[in-house]
Motif scaffolding. Structure first.
Motif, PDB file in Angstrom:
ATOM      1  N   VAL A   1     -40.936  -3.209 -11.079  1.00  0.00           N
ATOM      2  CA  VAL A   1     -40.019  -2.473 -11.948  1.00  0.00           C
ATOM      3  C   VAL A   1     -40.691  -1.144 -12.270  1.00  0.00           C
ATOM      4  N   ILE A   2     -39.976  -0.055 -12.002  1.00  0.00           N
ATOM      5  CA  ILE A   2     -40.504   1.298 -12.190  1.00  0.00           C
ATOM      6  C   ILE A   2     -39.598   2.005 -13.187  1.00  0.00           C
TER       7      ILE A   2
ATOM      8  N   ALA B   1     -31.763  10.608  -4.236  1.00  0.00           N
ATOM      9  CA  ALA B   1     -32.216  11.451  -3.125  1.00  0.00           C
ATOM     10  C   ALA B   1     -33.682  11.189  -2.789  1.00  0.00           C
ATOM     11  N   GLN B   2     -34.517  11.011  -3.803  1.00  0.00           N
ATOM     12  CA  GLN B   2     -35.939  10.761  -3.558  1.00  0.00           C
ATOM     13  C   GLN B   2     -36.169   9.412  -2.890  1.00  0.00           C
TER      14      GLN B   2
ATOM     15  N   VAL C   1     -42.147   4.488  -6.393  1.00  0.00           N
ATOM     16  CA  VAL C   1     -41.483   3.287  -5.868  1.00  0.00           C
ATOM     17  C   VAL C   1     -42.118   2.875  -4.554  1.00  0.00           C
ATOM     18  N   ARG C   2     -42.381   3.851  -3.688  1.00  0.00           N
ATOM     19  CA  ARG C   2     -42.991   3.533  -2.388  1.00  0.00           C
ATOM     20  C   ARG C   2     -44.344   2.867  -2.573  1.00  0.00           C
TER      21      ARG C   2
ATOM     22  N   SER D   1     -43.350  11.834 -13.526  1.00  0.00           N
ATOM     23  CA  SER D   1     -42.441  12.976 -13.550  1.00  0.00           C
ATOM     24  C   SER D   1     -41.223  12.645 -12.697  1.00  0.00           C
ATOM     25  N   ALA D   2     -40.130  13.349 -12.946  1.00  0.00           N
ATOM     26  CA  ALA D   2     -38.894  13.075 -12.207  1.00  0.00           C
ATOM     27  C   ALA D   2     -39.079  13.252 -10.698  1.00  0.00           C
ATOM     28  N   HIS D   3     -39.909  14.225 -10.291  1.00  0.00           N
ATOM     29  CA  HIS D   3     -40.053  14.494  -8.860  1.00  0.00           C
ATOM     30  C   HIS D   3     -40.988  13.500  -8.164  1.00  0.00           C
ATOM     31  N   LEU D   4     -41.564  12.544  -8.926  1.00  0.00           N
ATOM     32  CA  LEU D   4     -42.491  11.580  -8.336  1.00  0.00           C
ATOM     33  C   LEU D   4     -41.933  10.149  -8.328  1.00  0.00           C
TER      34      LEU D   4
END
Length: 293
Positions: A231-232, A163-164, A285-286, A277-280
């Motif tokens: 690679v992230i 989703a992100q 990636v961007r 963090s999961a929300h970042l």
């Protein structure tokens, strides 16, 4: 070019007549996956979901031309189902079943030696190629075609990361759930290698967690390769207590081994970007792709 799954993939479902197989195969077919038959011993010759049912994988493979299977068989018999598909020489097998007995998975790994089959799982959420097909149980709706490949040990975090990445305007090429049980088929390093070689994948996200050594193996591979594609990684479980299983059977930190801090350190040293963090993850990636550009 998608990894593992494309429009020519012809899928059998082992355990299709059970509730889970029925529900998820119907969703897969709605998404566009080409399911061609099911396997339930003792029910051969019947029809289910308007598809033929067979007693044996080998018979179904000959009659349908199938080149993949998805396993919804309960844990006591799941390994036998995987081995049957391996012996039928299906190129791809995805095992959704969770908590297959460890000794049974040792037998499955032995059957894979020298075989032409790639096993994804057990305890895998499957493979998703947006707009092409899904071979698994993952939620859909937020995915979009794009250039970010995802390799994950966590089903729920995969949905969040998908989703992100979509919200960041990037989309996904192929998403692969390697499975959360301690012993499974293809690992994170092999999946990363395939995605880095994929012409449609511009970056790869790894979703790791405590337990095992897969993330450390990825770090060693990346350090030696120094890939041109970013690679992230997101590694969860930083506050997990020692010697307590956290969700998946494979998510277990032992003293001095498998902790999140060690995995993060190894990946950072290899040049992998760590999402804090999961929300970042989407923003990380961007930024990685913007820096590459």
């Amino acid at each position: 070019m998608a990894v593992f799954l494309n429009r020519d993939t012809r899928v059998l479902c082992q355990g299709m007549t059970g509730w889970a197989g029925t529900h998820h195969v119907a969703r897969m077919m709605e998404y566009g996956t080409q399911v061609v038959g099911g396997i339930t011993p003792g029910k051969g010759g019947r029809s289910h979901l308007n598809l033929p049912v067979y007693d044996r994988v080998a018979d179904a493979q000959v009659e349908t031309g199938a080149n993949a299977s998805i396993v919804f068989v309960p844990p006591p018999n799941a390994a036998a189902a995987m081995i049957e598909a391996i012996e039928a020489e299906l190129p791809l097998v995805v095992a959704v079943t969770e908590r297959v007995p460890t000794l049974d998975m040792v037998r499955v790994r032995a059957a894979l030696k020298g075989a032409r089959t790639i096993l994804v799982g057990a305890n895998s959420q499957g493979i998703l190629v947006p707009g092409v097909g899904k071979l698994g149980v993952m939620a859909t709706g937020s995915e979009r075609p794009g250039g970010v490949g995802i390799v994950s040990r966590s089903a729920s975090l995969t949905s969040e990361v998908v989703a992100q990445i979509t919200a960041a305007g990037l989309g996904q090429s192929t998403t692969i759930g390697v499975g959360g049980d301690p012993i499974h088929g293809i690992g994170m390093r092999e999946c990363l290698e395939l995605l880095l070689a994929d012409v449609d994948t511009q970056a790869v996200v790894l979703i790791g967690e405590i337990g095992g050594t897969e993330e450390e193996e990825v770090a060693e591979y990346v350090a030696g390769l120094r890939p041109s594609k970013p690679v992230i990684a997101l590694i969860v479980g930083r506050e997990a207590p020692l010697e307590r299983r956290m969700g998946h059977a494979g998510a277990l930190t032992l003293r001095g081994r498998g902790d999140a801090a060690g995995k993060i350190k190894a990946l950072e040293s290899a040049g992998v970007r760590i999402a804090p963090s999961a929300h970042l993850v989407g923003e990380t990636v961007r930024q990685a792709l913007a820096g590459r550009g």
